[in-house]
Design an enzyme around this catalytic site. Structure first.
Site, mmCIF file in Angstrom:
data_model
loop_
_atom_site.group_PDB
_atom_site.id
_atom_site.type_symbol
_atom_site.label_atom_id
_atom_site.label_comp_id
_atom_site.label_asym_id
_atom_site.label_seq_id
_atom_site.Cartn_x
_atom_site.Cartn_y
_atom_site.Cartn_z
ATOM 1 N N ASP A 121 0.892 -1.123 0.098
ATOM 2 C CA ASP A 121 -0.023 -0.184 0.061
ATOM 3 C C ASP A 121 1.039 1.203 -0.027
ATOM 4 O O ASP A 121 1.651 1.303 0.923
ATOM 5 C CB ASP A 121 -0.891 -0.036 1.400
ATOM 6 C CG ASP A 121 -2.064 -1.043 1.081
ATOM 7 O OD1 ASP A 121 -2.065 -1.781 0.037
ATOM 8 O OD2 ASP A 121 -2.875 -1.042 1.986
ATOM 9 N N ASP A 173 -15.479 -3.839 -1.346
ATOM 10 C CA ASP A 173 -14.956 -3.370 0.023
ATOM 11 C C ASP A 173 -16.333 -3.417 0.834
ATOM 12 O O ASP A 173 -17.171 -2.456 0.418
ATOM 13 C CB ASP A 173 -14.140 -1.950 0.312
ATOM 14 C CG ASP A 173 -12.914 -2.233 -1.019
ATOM 15 O OD1 ASP A 173 -12.370 -3.255 -1.111
ATOM 16 O OD2 ASP A 173 -12.689 -1.239 -1.649
#
Length: 242
Positions: free
Chosen positions: A8, A129
């Site tokens: 990330d 998500d």
């Protein structure tokens, strides 16, 4: 079934967030390319890269980091975070990225998502998500009233090559994955599903590996913190699935 390390990117750094919160960030490295090389040395066959700045703002701000990762490793890369139009997809294709994860735009612009799937068959994944089974968008800052499984089925119909399913409440918390929700979404689809969020131990990986048809398991904080050794995780799956 693959174990897929996550990188990330935020402000050019390799970080992890807790439950996607911008104010709950841990920096693990200022050299994401070196991290990628390390994961490949440990046996990774695919690397998951997210531009967090892109996810939050809609504008990818970590292209240099993505370029460096691409130059550093020869395994496939899947990239997400801030892919909200076809120009951005073209740019990532030009950088040699193999697979693309579209989340917010898949919900807000299903026509664009469908065109992308047609233009790049087998390479466009839907990022779903979920918070309490409801889909979240815009870097998880906005929770919709759309049911995660219904959206996943819709994305499959639009041509998605696969789905990356993340349980937001578990992400970055080392609290264990939502095995049942992952099992349900995998059972509802005929395309590959990759599980993400909460993996904290080899036992978690063993539990997820019991899900019939699950394609892969993304792990981030656990391998950065040392809670899981990537080589051990890959070895465990090979032992289970042969």
């Amino acid at each position: 079934m693959l174990i897929i390390p996550a990188i990330d990117l935020k402000n050019g750094l390799c970080v992890r967030l807790q439950q996607g919160r911008k104010d709950a960030v841990t920096v693990y490295s200022d050299d994401p390319a070196a991290m990628a090389r390390g994961w490949v040395r440990d046996g990774a066959e695919l690397i998951h890269v997210v531009d967090l700045d892109g996810a939050f703002t809609g504008h990818q701000l970590n292209l240099e980091g993505i370029k460096r990762i691409r130059a550093a490793v020869d395994v496939p890369l899947e990239v997400g975070g801030g892919i909200r139009d076809e120009d951005r997809l073209e740019l990532l294709v030009s950088l040699g990225i193999d697979r693309f994860i579209i989340g917010t735009a898949a919900i807000a612009q299903p026509e664009m998502f469908h065109r992308a799937c047609q233009r790049y068959p087998g390479r466009v994944l839907a990022g779903i998500d979920a918070s309490n089974s409801k889909v979240a968008i815009k870097g998880w800052q906005e929770v919709t009233q759309r049911d995660a499984i219904e959206v996943a089925i819709e994305m499959q119909g639009l041509g998605a090559a696969g789905v990356i399913y993340t349980d937001i409440s578990r992400d970055g918390m080392l609290s264990g994955p939502n095995v049942e929700a992952t099992r349900q979404i995998t059972a509802a689809l005929s395309i590959p599903v990759i599980a993400s969020g909460g993996v904290s131990s080899l036992e978690d990986i063993k539990n997820l590996s019991s899900i019939e048809g699950l394609y892969g398991i993304i792990t981030g904080k656990a391998i950065y913190s040392g809670a899981i050794d990537l080589r051990d995780a890959i070895g465990l799956l090979k032992g289970i699935h042969g």
